[in-house]
Design an enzyme around this catalytic site. Structure first.
Site, PDB file in Angstrom:
ATOM      1  N   THR A   1     -15.948  -3.137  -7.938  1.00 39.66           N
ATOM      2  CA  THR A   1     -16.096  -3.139  -5.746  1.00 39.66           C
ATOM      3  C   THR A   1     -17.208  -3.375  -5.208  1.00 39.66           C
ATOM      4  O   THR A   1     -17.229  -4.959  -4.429  1.00 39.66           O
ATOM      5  CB  THR A   1     -14.813  -2.808  -5.033  1.00 39.66           C
ATOM      6  OG1 THR A   1     -13.648  -2.427  -5.515  1.00 39.66           O
ATOM      7  CG2 THR A   1     -14.828  -2.619  -3.976  1.00 39.66           C
TER       8      THR A   1
ATOM      9  N   ASP B   1      -7.010   4.610  -4.981  1.00 46.57           N
ATOM     10  CA  ASP B   1      -7.333   4.286  -3.265  1.00 46.57           C
ATOM     11  C   ASP B   1      -8.370   5.773  -2.836  1.00 46.57           C
ATOM     12  O   ASP B   1      -8.494   6.377  -3.236  1.00 46.57           O
ATOM     13  CB  ASP B   1      -6.200   4.010  -2.102  1.00 46.57           C
ATOM     14  CG  ASP B   1      -7.322   3.118  -1.678  1.00 46.57           C
ATOM     15  OD1 ASP B   1      -7.298   2.020  -0.914  1.00 46.57           O
ATOM     16  OD2 ASP B   1      -7.272   3.763   0.246  1.00 46.57           O
TER      17      ASP B   1
ATOM     18  N   ALA C   1     -17.110   3.400   4.068  1.00 44.22           N
ATOM     19  CA  ALA C   1     -16.628   4.318   4.343  1.00 44.22           C
ATOM     20  C   ALA C   1     -14.980   4.315   4.722  1.00 44.22           C
ATOM     21  O   ALA C   1     -14.018   4.197   3.747  1.00 44.22           O
ATOM     22  CB  ALA C   1     -17.220   5.541   5.370  1.00 44.22           C
TER      23      ALA C   1
ATOM     24  N   LYS D   1       0.741  -1.103  -0.129  1.00 42.28           N
ATOM     25  CA  LYS D   1       0.058   0.129   0.250  1.00 42.28           C
ATOM     26  C   LYS D   1       0.787   1.084  -0.029  1.00 42.28           C
ATOM     27  O   LYS D   1       2.387   1.179   0.317  1.00 42.28           O
ATOM     28  CB  LYS D   1      -0.497  -0.601   1.179  1.00 42.28           C
ATOM     29  CG  LYS D   1      -1.831   0.505   1.513  1.00 42.28           C
ATOM     30  CD  LYS D   1      -3.132   0.384   0.287  1.00 42.28           C
ATOM     31  CE  LYS D   1      -3.910   1.030   0.575  1.00 42.28           C
ATOM     32  NZ  LYS D   1      -6.312  -0.245  -0.312  1.00 42.28           N
TER      33      LYS D   1
ATOM     34  N   ASP E   1     -23.423   9.307   5.417  1.00 47.71           N
ATOM     35  CA  ASP E   1     -22.863   9.699   5.084  1.00 47.71           C
ATOM     36  C   ASP E   1     -22.313  10.731   6.161  1.00 47.71           C
ATOM     37  O   ASP E   1     -22.892  11.672   6.926  1.00 47.71           O
ATOM     38  CB  ASP E   1     -22.036  10.126   3.404  1.00 47.71           C
ATOM     39  CG  ASP E   1     -20.904  10.376   2.886  1.00 47.71           C
ATOM     40  OD1 ASP E   1     -20.773   9.393   2.238  1.00 47.71           O
ATOM     41  OD2 ASP E   1     -20.013  10.949   3.729  1.00 47.71           O
ATOM     42  N   VAL E   2     -20.792  11.108   6.474  1.00 50.80           N
ATOM     43  CA  VAL E   2     -20.585  12.363   7.195  1.00 50.80           C
ATOM     44  C   VAL E   2     -20.997  13.327   6.089  1.00 50.80           C
ATOM     45  O   VAL E   2     -20.609  14.378   6.503  1.00 50.80           O
ATOM     46  CB  VAL E   2     -19.181  12.757   7.081  1.00 50.80           C
ATOM     47  CG1 VAL E   2     -19.318  11.589   8.392  1.00 50.80           C
ATOM     48  CG2 VAL E   2     -18.072  12.168   5.975  1.00 50.80           C
TER      49      VAL E   2
ATOM     50  N   GLY F   1     -21.667   5.182   4.691  1.00 53.70           N
ATOM     51  CA  GLY F   1     -20.125   5.786   3.507  1.00 53.70           C
ATOM     52  C   GLY F   1     -20.956   5.475   2.024  1.00 53.70           C
ATOM     53  O   GLY F   1     -20.904   3.940   1.451  1.00 53.70           O
TER      54      GLY F   1
ATOM     55  N   VAL G   1     -17.952   3.335  -3.971  1.00 48.19           N
ATOM     56  CA  VAL G   1     -18.950   2.295  -3.388  1.00 48.19           C
ATOM     57  C   VAL G   1     -20.175   1.755  -3.139  1.00 48.19           C
ATOM     58  O   VAL G   1     -21.050   1.455  -3.394  1.00 48.19           O
ATOM     59  CB  VAL G   1     -17.638   1.236  -3.570  1.00 48.19           C
ATOM     60  CG1 VAL G   1     -18.550   0.235  -2.614  1.00 48.19           C
ATOM     61  CG2 VAL G   1     -16.369   1.654  -3.940  1.00 48.19           C
ATOM     62  N   GLY G   2     -20.414   2.576  -2.030  1.00 46.25           N
ATOM     63  CA  GLY G   2     -21.746   1.984  -1.560  1.00 46.25           C
ATOM     64  C   GLY G   2     -23.008   3.069  -2.580  1.00 46.25           C
ATOM     65  O   GLY G   2     -23.606   2.500  -1.642  1.00 46.25           O
TER      66      GLY G   2
HETATM   67  N1  LIG Z   1     -13.266   2.169  -4.207  1.00 43.02           N
HETATM   68  C1  LIG Z   1     -12.624   0.724  -4.789  1.00 43.02           C
HETATM   69  O1  LIG Z   1     -12.907   0.192  -5.603  1.00 43.02           O
HETATM   70  C2  LIG Z   1     -12.440   0.200  -3.088  1.00 43.02           C
HETATM   71  C3  LIG Z   1     -11.891  -1.381  -3.406  1.00 43.02           C
HETATM   72  C4  LIG Z   1     -11.310  -1.634  -2.214  1.00 43.02           C
HETATM   73  C5  LIG Z   1     -11.903  -1.550  -0.893  1.00 43.02           C
HETATM   74  N2  LIG Z   1     -12.446   0.134  -0.418  1.00 43.02           N
HETATM   75  C6  LIG Z   1     -12.652   0.491   0.811  1.00 43.02           C
HETATM   76  O2  LIG Z   1     -14.268   0.793   0.478  1.00 43.02           O
HETATM   77  C7  LIG Z   1     -14.789   2.148   1.114  1.00 43.02           C
HETATM   78  C8  LIG Z   1     -15.047   3.460   0.015  1.00 43.02           C
HETATM   79  O3  LIG Z   1     -14.960   3.676  -1.250  1.00 43.02           O
HETATM   80  P1  LIG Z   1     -15.067   4.609  -1.866  1.00 43.02           P
HETATM   81  O4  LIG Z   1     -14.116   4.541  -3.154  1.00 43.02           O
HETATM   82  O5  LIG Z   1     -16.468   4.550  -1.901  1.00 43.02           O
HETATM   83  O6  LIG Z   1     -14.604   6.412  -0.646  1.00 43.02           O
HETATM   84  P2  LIG Z   1     -15.386   6.827  -0.907  1.00 43.02           P
HETATM   85  O7  LIG Z   1     -14.036   8.184  -1.113  1.00 43.02           O
HETATM   86  O8  LIG Z   1     -15.399   7.793  -2.627  1.00 43.02           O
HETATM   87  O9  LIG Z   1     -16.949   6.728  -0.463  1.00 43.02           O
HETATM   88  C9  LIG Z   1     -16.506   7.050   1.176  1.00 43.02           C
HETATM   89  C10 LIG Z   1     -17.683   7.764   1.446  1.00 43.02           C
HETATM   90  O10 LIG Z   1     -17.385   7.469   2.983  1.00 43.02           O
HETATM   91  C11 LIG Z   1     -17.555   8.722   3.760  1.00 43.02           C
HETATM   92  N3  LIG Z   1     -16.851   9.096   5.165  1.00 43.02           N
HETATM   93  C12 LIG Z   1     -15.587   8.893   5.541  1.00 43.02           C
HETATM   94  N4  LIG Z   1     -16.306   8.802   6.683  1.00 43.02           N
HETATM   95  C13 LIG Z   1     -17.199   8.699   7.155  1.00 43.02           C
HETATM   96  C14 LIG Z   1     -17.729   8.148   8.366  1.00 43.02           C
HETATM   97  N5  LIG Z   1     -16.997   7.992   9.159  1.00 43.02           N
HETATM   98  N6  LIG Z   1     -19.124   7.497   8.204  1.00 43.02           N
HETATM   99  C15 LIG Z   1     -19.649   8.146   7.906  1.00 43.02           C
HETATM  100  N7  LIG Z   1     -19.430   8.139   6.298  1.00 43.02           N
HETATM  101  C16 LIG Z   1     -18.307   8.428   6.035  1.00 43.02           C
HETATM  102  C17 LIG Z   1     -17.281   9.755   2.490  1.00 43.02           C
HETATM  103  O11 LIG Z   1     -18.062  11.310   2.382  1.00 43.02           O
HETATM  104  C18 LIG Z   1     -17.967   8.974   1.694  1.00 43.02           C
HETATM  105  O12 LIG Z   1     -18.675  10.037   0.683  1.00 43.02           O
HETATM  106  C19 LIG Z   1     -13.949   2.583   1.618  1.00 43.02           C
HETATM  107  O13 LIG Z   1     -13.003   1.507   2.889  1.00 43.02           O
HETATM  108  C20 LIG Z   1     -11.709   1.727   0.552  1.00 43.02           C
HETATM  109  O14 LIG Z   1     -10.492   1.729   1.501  1.00 43.02           O
HETATM  110  C21 LIG Z   1     -12.512   0.057  -1.927  1.00 43.02           C
END
Ligand SMILES: NC(=O)c1ccc[n+]([C@@H]2O[C@H](COP(=O)([O-])OP(=O)(O)OC[C@H]3O[C@@H](n4cnc5c(N)ncnc54)[C@H](O)[C@@H]3O)[C@@H](O)[C@H]2O)c1
Length: 320
Positions: A144, A109, A225, A72, A195-196, A174, A178-179
Site C-alpha cells: 500500500t 483493515d 490515518a 467491506k 499522530d494522535v 497518521g 502505512v504512514g
Molecule cells: N494497511 C493497508 O494496507 C491499507 C490499505 C488501504 C488503505 N489503508 C488506509 O490507510 C490508513 C492507514 O492505515 P494503516 O494500516 O497504516 O493503519 P494504522 O492503524 O496502522 O495507522 C493509523 C495511524 O493513525 C493514527 N491516527 C488515528 N487517528 C488519527 C488522527 N485523527 N490524526 C492523526 N493520526 C491518527 C493512529 O494512532 C495510527 O498510528 C487507514 O485509513 C486505512 O484504511 C490502509
C-alpha cells in the site's frame, strides 16, 4: 439512493458482538474489502462507515483494473475484547462471511491483521493475507505504501514539474504502519509526521501535533490515518499544493473535490492512491504472481495517476 447489493448485520451467537458486511457490487466479480474492527459511538455510524467503505472498494478495484467488486466488513468493538472474546467475534464473523457464499472476500483493515485472518480461515476459505508462515502474504501495508509513493511520483511531476521531492516539505498525518513506510520512502524530503498517539513520535522525522497537521504550510500532505478528514472547513485552511495518501474516504462528501480544485490543490483520489495492497494481495494469492511481479503491478499506479491528472478537471494551474 440505495446502491448496494446487500447489507447484513448480525449479532454473533458466540460473542454477542455485532458484525456486518456490506456488499456494494459484484458486477465486475466477487467483491473484496477489508474487515475493520473498532468502536463506534452508535451502530448507525458503523453502518454508514461500512456502506461508504464498500463503495470505495468498488471504485478502487475499477481504477486498479482488478476484476472484482467492492465490499467491506465491520466488527463493532463496543467492549474490551479479551483474546477469547476476540476469537469468538472472529469466528462469528467467519460465519457471516460464509453466508455470502464467496461473493465477499475479506482481508485485514484498521484494527485487524494477518493473525485475525488466520482465525477467520478456520471457518471460511474467503479470508486473505494470512501470516506468511501460514502461506499467506501477511500485512499489505508495504505494497500500500509503495502504491502511494508511486502515485506521489506522478502527482509531484504534475504539480511541481519533477517527481524529485528533495527539499520539499511533506506532512504525513497518521504515523501508523502505512504512514511510517511512506515517510521512510520519501528520500530527500523534509518529512514531518503527526499522530494522535504521542508515543509514535520519533527523532527520525519532524513532528507536528495532530490538530495542526492540516494547517501546516507544506508542499505535500499525506493523509494516512482515518477517513473524513477533508471537510470544506479544513480545505479552506489547507496550505499545501498536493494531497495524496492512503486513508480511505478522505473527503467528508464528494463536493469537497470541487473545493480542492477551486483552491488549486491537486488531490489524488484515495481509491486510486491506496490500491497497492489489494493489487498485490490478489496478484500473489489469486494469480500466483511472485513478489517482484506483483510489485510491478503495484507500480502501475504511477501511470494510472499520470493519466488521471492529465485528463481530469484537476488539471488546472496551481493558484497558490
Ligand atoms: N494497511 C493497508 O494496507 C491499507 C490499505 C488501504 C488503505 N489503508 C488506509 O490507510 C490508513 C492507514 O492505515 P494503516 O494500516 O497504516 O493503519 P494504522 O492503524 O496502522 O495507522 C493509523 C495511524 O493513525 C493514527 N491516527 C488515528 N487517528 C488519527 C488522527 N485523527 N490524526 C492523526 N493520526 C491518527 C493512529 O494512532 C495510527 O498510528 C487507514 O485509513 C486505512 O484504511 C490502509
Amino acid at each position: 439512493m440505495w446502491e448496494h447489493e446487500r447489507l447484513v448485520v448480525r449479532t454473533g451467537k458466540r460473542s454477542g458482538v455485532t458484525t456486518m458486511v456490506a456488499l456494494h457490487s459484484t458486477a465486475a466479480g466477487p467483491a473484496v474489502g477489508g474487515c475493520r474492527m473498532k468502536p463506534y459511538a452508535r451502530i448507525t455510524d458503523a453502518v454508514e462507515d461500512v456502506l461508504r467503505l464498500s463503495k470505495a472498494m468498488t471504485l478502487k478495484c475499477e481504477a486498479a483494473g482488478i476484476p472484482h467488486g467492492g465490499a467491506k466488513s465491520v466488527i463493532v468493538a463496543d467492549r474490551e475484547l479479551t483474546p477469547e472474546l476476540r476469537r469468538a467475534v472472529l469466528l462469528d464473523h467467519a460465519d457471516l462471511i460464509n453466508e455470502f457464499g464467496g461473493a465477499y472476500l475479506s482481508g485485514p483493515d484498521v484494527g485487524t491483521g494477518p493473525d485475525d485472518m488466520a482465525v477467520l480461515r478456520e471457518l471460511t476459505p474467503h479470508a486473505y493475507c494470512l501470516p506468511e508462515e501460514q502461506g499467506g502474504t501477511g500485512s499489505s501495508s508495504g505494497p500500500t505504501a509503495r502504491g502511494v509513493l508511486a502515485a506521489l511520483k506522478a502527482a509531484a511531476r504534475h504539480t511541481f514539474g519533477t517527481s524529485d521531492l528533495t527539499g520539499r516539505k511533506v506532512v504525513v498525518s497518521g504515523f501508523g504502519s502505512v504512514g511510517e513506510l511512506i515517510a521512510r520512502g520519501l528520500e530527500g524530503a523534509n518529512v514531518v509526521v503527526s499522530d494522535v498517539d504521542g508515543s509514535r513520535r520519533t527523532d527520525e522525522f519532524g513532528w507536528v501535533e495532530p490538530g495542526e497537521a492540516y494547517r501546516t504550510r507544506a508542499d505535500v500532505l499525506v493523509p494516512a490515518a482515518v477517513g473524513g478528514v477533508l471537510s470544506p472547513e479544513v480545505v479552506r485552511d489547507l496550505d499545501v499544493r498536493l494531497v495524496v495518501g492512503p486513508a480511505n474516504n478522505q473527503l467528508t462528501d464528494d463536493g469537497v473535490a470541487a473545493l480542492l480544485e477551486e483552491r488549486g490543490i491537486v488531490w489524488v483520489p484515495d481509491h486510486v492512491a491506496s490500491a497497492g495492497g489489494v493489487i498485490y494481495t490478489l496478484a500473489r494469492e489469486d494469480d500466483g504472481d511472485d513478489h517482484e511481479t506483483a510489485l510491478k503491478r503495484v507500480d502501475r499506479i504511477e501511470a494510472t495517476v499520470e493519466k488521471l491528472l492529465r485528463t481530469s478537471r484537476h488539471d488546472l494551474p496551481i493558484g497558490m
